[in-house]
Design a protein around this motif. Structure first.
Motif, PDB file in Angstrom:
ATOM      1  N   PHE A   1      49.301  28.005  40.713  1.00  7.37           N
ATOM      2  CA  PHE A   1      49.245  26.427  40.607  1.00  7.37           C
ATOM      3  C   PHE A   1      50.517  25.345  40.389  1.00  7.37           C
ATOM      4  CE2 PHE A   1      48.447  22.200  38.333  1.00  7.37           C
ATOM      5  CZ  PHE A   1      48.128  21.543  39.426  1.00  7.37           C
ATOM      6  N   TRP A   2      50.718  25.079  41.654  1.00 11.49           N
ATOM      7  CA  TRP A   2      52.952  25.047  41.845  1.00 11.49           C
ATOM      8  C   TRP A   2      53.019  23.018  41.799  1.00 11.49           C
ATOM      9  CZ3 TRP A   2      56.919  27.835  42.464  1.00 11.49           C
ATOM     10  CH2 TRP A   2      56.241  29.662  42.677  1.00 11.49           C
ATOM     11  N   VAL A   3      53.962  23.048  40.693  1.00 13.70           N
ATOM     12  CA  VAL A   3      54.559  21.397  40.382  1.00 13.70           C
ATOM     13  C   VAL A   3      55.783  21.362  40.747  1.00 13.70           C
ATOM     14  CG1 VAL A   3      54.339  19.779  39.361  1.00 13.70           C
ATOM     15  CG2 VAL A   3      51.953  20.698  39.067  1.00 13.70           C
ATOM     16  N   SER A   4      55.946  20.097  41.625  1.00 14.70           N
ATOM     17  CA  SER A   4      57.537  20.310  42.116  1.00 14.70           C
ATOM     18  C   SER A   4      57.800  18.357  41.806  1.00 14.70           C
ATOM     19  CB  SER A   4      57.683  20.377  43.367  1.00 14.70           C
ATOM     20  OG  SER A   4      58.930  20.010  43.247  1.00 14.70           O
ATOM     21  N   ILE A   5      58.563  18.304  41.365  1.00 15.27           N
ATOM     22  CA  ILE A   5      59.431  16.827  41.377  1.00 15.27           C
ATOM     23  C   ILE A   5      60.364  16.698  41.185  1.00 15.27           C
ATOM     24  CG2 ILE A   5      59.693  14.714  39.174  1.00 15.27           C
ATOM     25  CD1 ILE A   5      57.732  16.895  37.150  1.00 15.27           C
ATOM     26  N   ASP A   6      60.503  15.969  42.375  1.00 14.33           N
ATOM     27  CA  ASP A   6      62.736  15.711  42.653  1.00 14.33           C
ATOM     28  C   ASP A   6      62.393  14.277  42.515  1.00 14.33           C
ATOM     29  OD1 ASP A   6      63.536  18.386  44.130  1.00 14.33           O
ATOM     30  OD2 ASP A   6      61.137  17.444  45.696  1.00 14.33           O
ATOM     31  N   ASP A   7      63.982  14.327  41.975  1.00 16.83           N
ATOM     32  CA  ASP A   7      64.449  12.531  41.710  1.00 16.83           C
ATOM     33  C   ASP A   7      65.532  11.923  42.577  1.00 16.83           C
ATOM     34  OD1 ASP A   7      66.789  12.814  40.056  1.00 16.83           O
ATOM     35  OD2 ASP A   7      65.317  13.479  38.710  1.00 16.83           O
ATOM     36  N   ASN A   8      65.954  11.164  42.355  1.00 20.87           N
ATOM     37  CA  ASN A   8      66.886  11.048  43.430  1.00 20.87           C
ATOM     38  C   ASN A   8      67.990  10.287  42.622  1.00 20.87           C
ATOM     39  OD1 ASN A   8      65.934   8.293  42.842  1.00 20.87           O
ATOM     40  ND2 ASN A   8      66.884   7.321  44.242  1.00 20.87           N
ATOM     41  N   GLY A   9      68.281  10.510  41.213  1.00 16.27           N
ATOM     42  CA  GLY A   9      69.219  10.522  40.176  1.00 16.27           C
ATOM     43  C   GLY A   9      70.488  10.910  39.771  1.00 16.27           C
ATOM     44  N   LEU A  10      71.311  10.792  38.883  1.00 15.95           N
ATOM     45  CA  LEU A  10      72.129  11.630  38.356  1.00 15.95           C
ATOM     46  C   LEU A  10      72.272  12.661  37.602  1.00 15.95           C
ATOM     47  CD1 LEU A  10      74.171   8.298  37.260  1.00 15.95           C
ATOM     48  CD2 LEU A  10      74.059   9.193  39.633  1.00 15.95           C
ATOM     49  N   ALA A  11      72.497  14.032  38.188  1.00 12.43           N
ATOM     50  CA  ALA A  11      72.252  14.975  37.364  1.00 12.43           C
ATOM     51  C   ALA A  11      73.425  15.370  37.059  1.00 12.43           C
ATOM     52  CB  ALA A  11      71.876  15.855  38.634  1.00 12.43           C
ATOM     53  N   ARG A  12      73.088  16.261  36.225  1.00  9.97           N
ATOM     54  CA  ARG A  12      73.915  16.674  35.359  1.00  9.97           C
ATOM     55  C   ARG A  12      75.067  18.016  35.906  1.00  9.97           C
ATOM     56  NH1 ARG A  12      71.939  17.848  29.187  1.00  9.97           N
ATOM     57  NH2 ARG A  12      71.124  15.937  28.645  1.00  9.97           N
ATOM     58  N   PRO A  13      76.549  18.100  35.511  1.00 14.76           N
ATOM     59  CA  PRO A  13      76.953  18.922  35.804  1.00 14.76           C
ATOM     60  C   PRO A  13      76.844  20.341  36.210  1.00 14.76           C
ATOM     61  CG  PRO A  13      78.639  17.503  34.928  1.00 14.76           C
ATOM     62  CD  PRO A  13      77.105  17.293  34.965  1.00 14.76           C
ATOM     63  N   GLU A  14      76.762  20.998  37.571  1.00 15.99           N
ATOM     64  CA  GLU A  14      76.826  22.131  37.322  1.00 15.99           C
ATOM     65  C   GLU A  14      76.470  23.063  35.628  1.00 15.99           C
ATOM     66  OE1 GLU A  14      74.701  24.605  39.296  1.00 15.99           O
ATOM     67  OE2 GLU A  14      75.065  22.672  41.055  1.00 15.99           O
ATOM     68  N   GLY A  15      76.065  23.853  35.359  1.00 19.85           N
ATOM     69  CA  GLY A  15      75.927  24.695  34.200  1.00 19.85           C
ATOM     70  C   GLY A  15      75.607  23.723  32.920  1.00 19.85           C
ATOM     71  N   LYS A  16      75.248  22.486  33.549  1.00 19.31           N
ATOM     72  CA  LYS A  16      74.994  21.478  31.951  1.00 19.31           C
ATOM     73  C   LYS A  16      73.246  20.825  32.635  1.00 19.31           C
ATOM     74  CE  LYS A  16      79.215  20.175  31.076  1.00 19.31           C
ATOM     75  NZ  LYS A  16      79.549  20.579  29.676  1.00 19.31           N
ATOM     76  N   ASP A  17      72.585  22.034  32.824  1.00 18.48           N
ATOM     77  CA  ASP A  17      70.922  21.648  32.650  1.00 18.48           C
ATOM     78  C   ASP A  17      69.862  22.484  32.039  1.00 18.48           C
ATOM     79  OD1 ASP A  17      71.553  22.163  35.945  1.00 18.48           O
ATOM     80  OD2 ASP A  17      70.690  24.144  35.836  1.00 18.48           O
ATOM     81  N   ARG A  18      69.048  20.628  32.466  1.00 18.40           N
ATOM     82  CA  ARG A  18      68.502  20.092  31.646  1.00 18.40           C
ATOM     83  C   ARG A  18      67.033  21.590  31.399  1.00 18.40           C
ATOM     84  NH1 ARG A  18      68.624  14.537  32.811  1.00 18.40           N
ATOM     85  NH2 ARG A  18      67.155  15.666  33.938  1.00 18.40           N
ATOM     86  N   THR A  19      67.034  23.052  30.945  1.00 19.23           N
ATOM     87  CA  THR A  19      66.773  23.784  30.635  1.00 19.23           C
ATOM     88  C   THR A  19      65.809  23.875  29.406  1.00 19.23           C
ATOM     89  OG1 THR A  19      68.335  25.053  30.123  1.00 19.23           O
ATOM     90  CG2 THR A  19      67.850  25.000  32.416  1.00 19.23           C
ATOM     91  N   GLY A  20      66.392  23.495  28.604  1.00 15.55           N
ATOM     92  CA  GLY A  20      65.202  23.756  27.267  1.00 15.55           C
ATOM     93  C   GLY A  20      65.696  25.355  27.164  1.00 15.55           C
ATOM     94  N   ALA A  21      66.812  26.128  28.015  1.00 11.74           N
ATOM     95  CA  ALA A  21      67.408  27.170  27.352  1.00 11.74           C
ATOM     96  C   ALA A  21      68.619  27.200  26.349  1.00 11.74           C
ATOM     97  CB  ALA A  21      67.064  28.345  27.862  1.00 11.74           C
ATOM     98  N   GLY A  22      68.994  27.429  25.671  1.00 18.55           N
ATOM     99  CA  GLY A  22      70.499  26.559  24.962  1.00 18.55           C
ATOM    100  C   GLY A  22      70.638  25.037  24.830  1.00 18.55           C
ATOM    101  N   SER A  23      69.646  24.626  25.620  1.00 16.24           N
ATOM    102  CA  SER A  23      70.199  23.234  25.231  1.00 16.24           C
ATOM    103  C   SER A  23      69.669  22.330  24.165  1.00 16.24           C
ATOM    104  CB  SER A  23      68.860  22.332  26.230  1.00 16.24           C
ATOM    105  OG  SER A  23      69.258  21.010  26.099  1.00 16.24           O
ATOM    106  N   ASP A  24      70.322  21.755  23.574  1.00 14.00           N
ATOM    107  CA  ASP A  24      70.026  20.181  22.020  1.00 14.00           C
ATOM    108  C   ASP A  24      69.279  19.762  22.328  1.00 14.00           C
ATOM    109  OD1 ASP A  24      71.949  22.288  20.835  1.00 14.00           O
ATOM    110  OD2 ASP A  24      73.246  21.065  21.618  1.00 14.00           O
ATOM    111  N   ASP A  25      68.777  19.492  23.509  1.00 12.29           N
ATOM    112  CA  ASP A  25      67.596  18.570  24.249  1.00 12.29           C
ATOM    113  C   ASP A  25      66.120  18.552  23.634  1.00 12.29           C
ATOM    114  OD1 ASP A  25      66.483  16.762  26.961  1.00 12.29           O
ATOM    115  OD2 ASP A  25      65.364  16.877  25.309  1.00 12.29           O
ATOM    116  N   LEU A  26      66.161  18.190  22.824  1.00  7.87           N
ATOM    117  CA  LEU A  26      64.290  19.061  22.007  1.00  7.87           C
ATOM    118  C   LEU A  26      62.899  18.545  23.392  1.00  7.87           C
ATOM    119  CD1 LEU A  26      62.760  20.229  20.107  1.00  7.87           C
ATOM    120  CD2 LEU A  26      62.063  17.516  18.670  1.00  7.87           C
ATOM    121  N   ASP A  27      63.963  17.419  23.857  1.00  6.95           N
ATOM    122  CA  ASP A  27      61.720  17.326  25.232  1.00  6.95           C
ATOM    123  C   ASP A  27      61.942  18.405  25.997  1.00  6.95           C
ATOM    124  OD1 ASP A  27      61.246  14.777  23.931  1.00  6.95           O
ATOM    125  OD2 ASP A  27      62.396  13.710  25.144  1.00  6.95           O
TER     126      ASP A  27
END
Length: 86
Positions: free
Chosen positions: A32-58
């Motif tokens: 089962f696949w879900v893809s979400i694409d947005d047109n917002g401002l992305a963080r620079p490379e290497g600063k993804d909101r991946t939840g792996a090593g990120s301080d972002d709790l969400d």
């Protein structure tokens, strides 16, 4: 899955200043696949909101919830062109 949708869309609007997002849902074989694409401002490379090593709790919580049901989370940033969450 609904939590992942909610977090992705909230971040796209609140932090990425996205004005549009597309949600694609499909099923292939036993996946089962879900893809979400947005047109917002992305963080620079290497600063993804991946939840792996990120301080972002969400995003950490989103990753945990997706993995708890046997899923995988991938977040691809495209600086200046938005974010794809898969």
């Amino acid at each position: 899955i609904l939590y992942a949708l909610e977090v992705s869309l909230a971040w796209a609007k609140r932090h990425g200043q996205a004005t549009a997002a597309e949600i694609h849902i499909w099923h292939e074989e036993n996946i089962f696949w879900v893809s979400i694409d947005d047109n917002g401002l992305a963080r620079p490379e290497g600063k993804d909101r991946t939840g792996a090593g990120s301080d972002d709790l969400d995003f950490k919580l989103m990753r945990v919830k997706v993995e708890r049901v046997g899923g995988q989370l991938e977040i691809q940033t495209r600086p200046g062109r938005g974010v794809t969450t898969l």
